[in-house]
Design a protein around this motif. Sequence first.
Motif, PDB file in Angstrom:
ATOM      1  N   THR A 150      22.981 -47.899 -65.870  1.00 22.80           N
ATOM      2  CA  THR A 150      23.592 -47.242 -64.399  1.00 22.80           C
ATOM      3  C   THR A 150      24.843 -46.430 -64.517  1.00 22.80           C
ATOM      4  O   THR A 150      25.632 -46.715 -65.303  1.00 22.80           O
ATOM      5  CB  THR A 150      23.657 -48.460 -63.228  1.00 22.80           C
ATOM      6  N   VAL A 151      25.041 -45.587 -63.560  1.00 19.59           N
ATOM      7  CA  VAL A 151      26.032 -44.742 -63.420  1.00 19.59           C
ATOM      8  C   VAL A 151      27.412 -45.647 -63.053  1.00 19.59           C
ATOM      9  O   VAL A 151      28.560 -45.306 -63.720  1.00 19.59           O
ATOM     10  CB  VAL A 151      25.760 -43.545 -62.289  1.00 19.59           C
ATOM     11  N   LYS A 152      27.024 -46.510 -62.287  1.00 21.94           N
ATOM     12  CA  LYS A 152      28.290 -47.427 -61.803  1.00 21.94           C
ATOM     13  C   LYS A 152      28.756 -48.382 -63.163  1.00 21.94           C
ATOM     14  O   LYS A 152      30.094 -48.597 -63.380  1.00 21.94           O
ATOM     15  CB  LYS A 152      27.838 -48.315 -60.748  1.00 21.94           C
ATOM     16  N   ASP A 153      27.750 -48.877 -63.862  1.00 19.53           N
ATOM     17  CA  ASP A 153      28.154 -49.162 -65.139  1.00 19.53           C
ATOM     18  C   ASP A 153      28.985 -48.333 -66.056  1.00 19.53           C
ATOM     19  O   ASP A 153      29.930 -48.816 -66.695  1.00 19.53           O
ATOM     20  CB  ASP A 153      27.087 -49.925 -65.914  1.00 19.53           C
ATOM     21  N   ALA A 154      28.397 -47.218 -66.197  1.00 21.27           N
ATOM     22  CA  ALA A 154      29.087 -46.257 -67.117  1.00 21.27           C
ATOM     23  C   ALA A 154      30.382 -45.981 -66.477  1.00 21.27           C
ATOM     24  O   ALA A 154      31.507 -45.561 -67.363  1.00 21.27           O
ATOM     25  CB  ALA A 154      28.048 -44.989 -67.070  1.00 21.27           C
ATOM     26  N   LEU A 155      30.633 -45.688 -65.605  1.00 26.15           N
ATOM     27  CA  LEU A 155      32.047 -45.600 -64.841  1.00 26.15           C
ATOM     28  C   LEU A 155      32.940 -46.548 -65.195  1.00 26.15           C
ATOM     29  O   LEU A 155      34.240 -46.495 -65.311  1.00 26.15           O
ATOM     30  CB  LEU A 155      31.848 -45.169 -63.364  1.00 26.15           C
ATOM     31  N   ALA A 156      32.439 -47.938 -64.942  1.00 24.26           N
ATOM     32  CA  ALA A 156      33.231 -48.989 -64.994  1.00 24.26           C
ATOM     33  C   ALA A 156      33.505 -49.210 -66.486  1.00 24.26           C
ATOM     34  O   ALA A 156      34.892 -49.503 -66.724  1.00 24.26           O
ATOM     35  CB  ALA A 156      32.438 -50.240 -64.701  1.00 24.26           C
TER      36      ALA A 156
END
Length: 788
Positions: A150-156
Amino acid sequence: MRSLIEINKANLADTSLRSVGLGGVGRSKKHESAEKHVSGEAIYIDDRPELRGQLHAAVGQSTIAHGNIISMDLSAVKAAEGVIAVITVDNVPGHTDIGPVFPGDPVLAIGKVEYVGQPLFAVAATSHDLANRAVKLAKVEYEELEAVLTVKDALAKQSFVRPPYSMKRGDSEAAITHAEHQLSGQINVGGQEHFYLEGQISTAEPTEDGGMLVFSSSQHPSEVQKLVAEVLDISLNKVVVDTRRMGGGFGGKETQAAPWACIAALLANESKRPVKFKLNRADDICMTGKRHPFENEYTVGFDNQGQIKGINITVNGNCGYSPDLSDAIVDRAMFHSDNAYFLDQATITGNRCKLNTVSHTAYRGFGGPQGMMTIEMVMDDIARHLGKDPLEIRKINLYGKDERNETHYHQIVEHNKIAELISSLEESADYRVRRESIELFNSENSILKKGIALTPVKFGISFTVQHLNQAGALINVYTDGTILLNHGGTEMGQGLFTKVAQIVAEEFQIDADTIGVSATRTDKVPNTSPTAASSGTDLNGKAAQAAARIIKQRLIDFACEKYSVTESEVSFVENQVRVGTECFSFAEFIQQAYIGRVSLSATGFYKTPKIHFDRATGKGHPFFYYSTGAAVSEVLIDTLTGEYRLLRADILQDVGHSLNPAIDIGQIEGAFIQGMGWLTTEELVWNDKGRLLSNNPATYKIPAISDAPADFRVDLVPDDPNREQTIYNSKAVGEPPFMLGMSVWSALKDAISSVSNHKLSPALDTPATPEKVLWAVEAMKAGRKTSA
């Protein structure tokens, strides 16, 4: 504004458009392969007769999203029926990384896998079916690693394929803080499968000099040539790539045609036999990149009239596992985060998120559509907050002419007529009358609701990488007066070959039907740019014009010498060459020139002027000019089911001086419907293991003819040639109309918002499937902006 039926009737009534032999610039002329397309006679790579000893390729695919390869037992694969050759990355003589710009794309997996479907090894067998059966016999053992899905996981995790980047104009934070109103929001913009009719395919044939002849369904033959040469460790002059036509590309064959050509060439080199590599549809969908999904957010400050004072926008592109073209794609999303609106104080940030999925790639609009979606959401949100018509907010924020005309990347928006274009469409589409009618309809109907929206498009034309803005062409004039034309552009159904032939016909003032077009080949015109960025005609048309003018000048000089006349006494008109008082057919004069030992072959070259951008300062002039248009869409939704229908669409597009109105209108129609599909029905679904579930026509819905509006009106801005020195003052038409589909999405939001009497602006992620529309309706009923 005329309907399509009226336009078609007018075309049929115009004898100049019915004359097949004519076809110079400005005339409607059918596609050069139209009859072959509909009769089935057009030859694509899979239609080519099989060569003696030809083999067929397939690849073994990763079954996990991320992991180390512990072992790979291919003994059963090698022993399978019909298998002639099996290769892994260890069998690659040259480069193993075929990344188009930055490294990160191994031609076959090197010790680890980073997405489901990644090629591990390749097989050549005596038939397509036997090759595909054989690859399933491999036994692969993995050490599975944590996957970023997920994008959220990548940003984190700060997982990026390239570093974050920002563009800035003024002090946006201060402007937002001091504005009379502030709003924030976010939107998830889904990706899109290219779904070209002809899938990825290449044939590689070994040549006697240790080289390779490759037939590739590619938008970028020169890149295929380069990468095939590199993986084989041979010089570029030993590789020839031929592309006569593609059955669609849409960006999906700009970089991602190359891996299959490289694998076919590697197998051909290993087996010393011709190899064809044709992907099955389900494999094609799983193993090739999509339009980048984006997750964007904004914070905006604005005044009581709805004029934006300051804005921060962050675009988070889901790039997949490798860079591919993602750096430039996210850049273009940032460039186009303004769409047609002046952002006085703005900060635009772009993140290029690395996930364990297939590497996403170019798609019509190249990131521009995903960038524009945020600002169009902002316009709707401001309108609902202030209780105004969204069109009013859009108009008050448009770029001006003498002021309010500098972008957030500091390019001046010149020759700006977007406000006039919108006003013209607003009047011709009866926007105000229809808006009032819709409000009355909605007040009288509790279940069915209508919505309407007018949205503009301002799209920058040029490759944002400067060196790609160049093209070459080759023209051969034969002694019977016919011409063979070759250039670096590729034909994927968009009519490029037809338009460039018309340009050459215009230069010599001869029938376009006397001009033959040949396959795009790397041994005819070298070092070509991809056919992309809506620049195919701009670049290759100018190059062909340059070549034609070289030959034309030679003919004029010959006439002056032979007949003792001045240049002003030599003219080309109606298939003839007039020299003083004498007149010759074009063919007769060409024969004379041949006898007079005049060179009748020439190459032409063109490079786009004015293009520059300093990434360090975020300032420059990345686009030669802007293409503009607008669309009005009217929709009807069912608030009990979320189902909807597009009732009517009105489009006004500025194409400058149209080279071929029929082809331009066709491109506009197709782009609009494809854009509508991206925003409404085309849903990509991955499971929690990174496997794509929507991998066939049963689970992935592109628009059908029944999805097109019953009332579909398209018109071109009349008598408005491009002020820049483009080919015959035309404007690009391939990509800009795609974003007109945003009007459908905005109209859906208008209909949904009517459930709350337009007091709330619904959050509607894309694609806006009936389920999402229903959830948004339920949220409106509950007095919430979003159902989350």
